[in-house]
Scaffold this motif. Structure first.
Motif, short mmCIF file in Angstrom:
data_model
loop_
_atom_site.label_atom_id
_atom_site.label_comp_id
_atom_site.label_asym_id
_atom_site.label_seq_id
_atom_site.Cartn_x
_atom_site.Cartn_y
_atom_site.Cartn_z
N ALA A 1 -14.69 19.74 -10.88
CA ALA A 1 -14.20 18.72 -11.73
C ALA A 1 -13.85 17.25 -10.88
O ALA A 1 -14.20 16.30 -11.33
CB ALA A 1 -12.82 19.00 -12.35
N ARG A 2 -13.30 17.60 -9.85
CA ARG A 2 -13.18 16.38 -8.94
C ARG A 2 -14.22 15.87 -8.50
O ARG A 2 -14.68 14.80 -8.40
CB ARG A 2 -12.06 16.76 -7.46
N VAL A 3 -15.41 16.54 -8.13
CA VAL A 3 -16.72 16.05 -7.62
C VAL A 3 -17.40 15.33 -8.62
O VAL A 3 -17.97 14.41 -8.36
CB VAL A 3 -17.43 17.50 -7.16
N GLU A 4 -17.46 15.84 -9.89
CA GLU A 4 -17.88 15.23 -10.92
C GLU A 4 -17.43 13.71 -11.16
O GLU A 4 -18.07 12.92 -11.52
CB GLU A 4 -18.27 15.98 -12.18
N ALA A 5 -16.20 13.63 -11.22
CA ALA A 5 -15.38 12.49 -11.60
C ALA A 5 -15.99 11.61 -10.23
O ALA A 5 -16.25 10.39 -10.48
CB ALA A 5 -13.99 12.61 -11.55
#
Length: 200
Positions: free
Chosen positions: A124-128
């Motif tokens: 989720a952090r990566v996609e953000a």
């Protein structure tokens, strides 16, 4: 006295003063020697494929307080040691990566490159984070800052993006270039090339 004065002058020439610039030698890209209270630890060139296509020049800045504080333990010692790089990745002090792009990239190219480099990090952090990277035009800059407590602050082409308050993720981003398995080994070495003269 003359030799001491000569050494002082030569030292001043070797170490850029505030307001001066440091040139990344392979691309000729210029970086300011200081940004606010941070000093340029080194600059290097990211290349891609066997043709060595120039993608971006990168400068690593570290807080002056860290150079005389937690990083001072490495003065005269193993500046290229795993422990030194670990301190740069994990240390909770102000630091900054400045990427100066040298070619046009579409959003898919830069986003996929970031996904690959952050494999294993929180998805989720990566996609953000990757959503902060649009199509890139040569000459644009991306600044990644380590804020208080390990908050990752991103400024893309002059536009601030929402900070990501996750120390583990911030460490993963800095480890792209400084970790045990960096995206490019000679780049990892280049961005700490001034450590010997700056750490005190």
């Amino acid at each position: 006295m003359k030799s001491a004065a000569f050494a002082l002058v030569m030292g001043a020439l070797a170490s850029p003063l505030p307001g001066q610039e440091v040139v990344e030698p392979k691309s000729g890209t210029k970086f300011p020697a200081k940004v606010e209270d941070k000093s340029l630890l080194g600059a290097g060139l990211r290349t891609k494929t066997f043709l060595k296509v120039q993608v971006y020049a990168l400068g690593l800045y570290v807080a002056d307080a860290a150079l005389s504080g937690p990083l001072a333990a490495y003065k005269g010692g193993p500046l290229g040691s795993p422990a030194f790089y670990e301190e740069l990745v994990q240390g909770d002090f102000p630091k900054q990566v400045t990427m100066k792009f040298l070619r046009n990239l579409d959003a898919g190219q830069i986003q996929e490159a970031m996904r690959e480099a952050l494999a294993g990090a929180d998805k989720a952090r990566v996609e953000a984070f990757v959503s902060y990277f649009p199509a890139i035009t040569s000459g644009q800059e991306c600044v990644l800052r380590w804020g208080p407590g390990g908050t990752l602050e991103t400024v893309m082409a002059g536009t601030p993006k929402p900070p990501i308050a996750d120390k583990g993720f911030a460490s993963a981003v800095f480890a792209i270039w400084l970790g045990d398995k960096p995206i490019q080994e000679d780049l990892k070495k280049a961005i700490v090339s001034r450590a010997g003269e700056l750490i005190r």
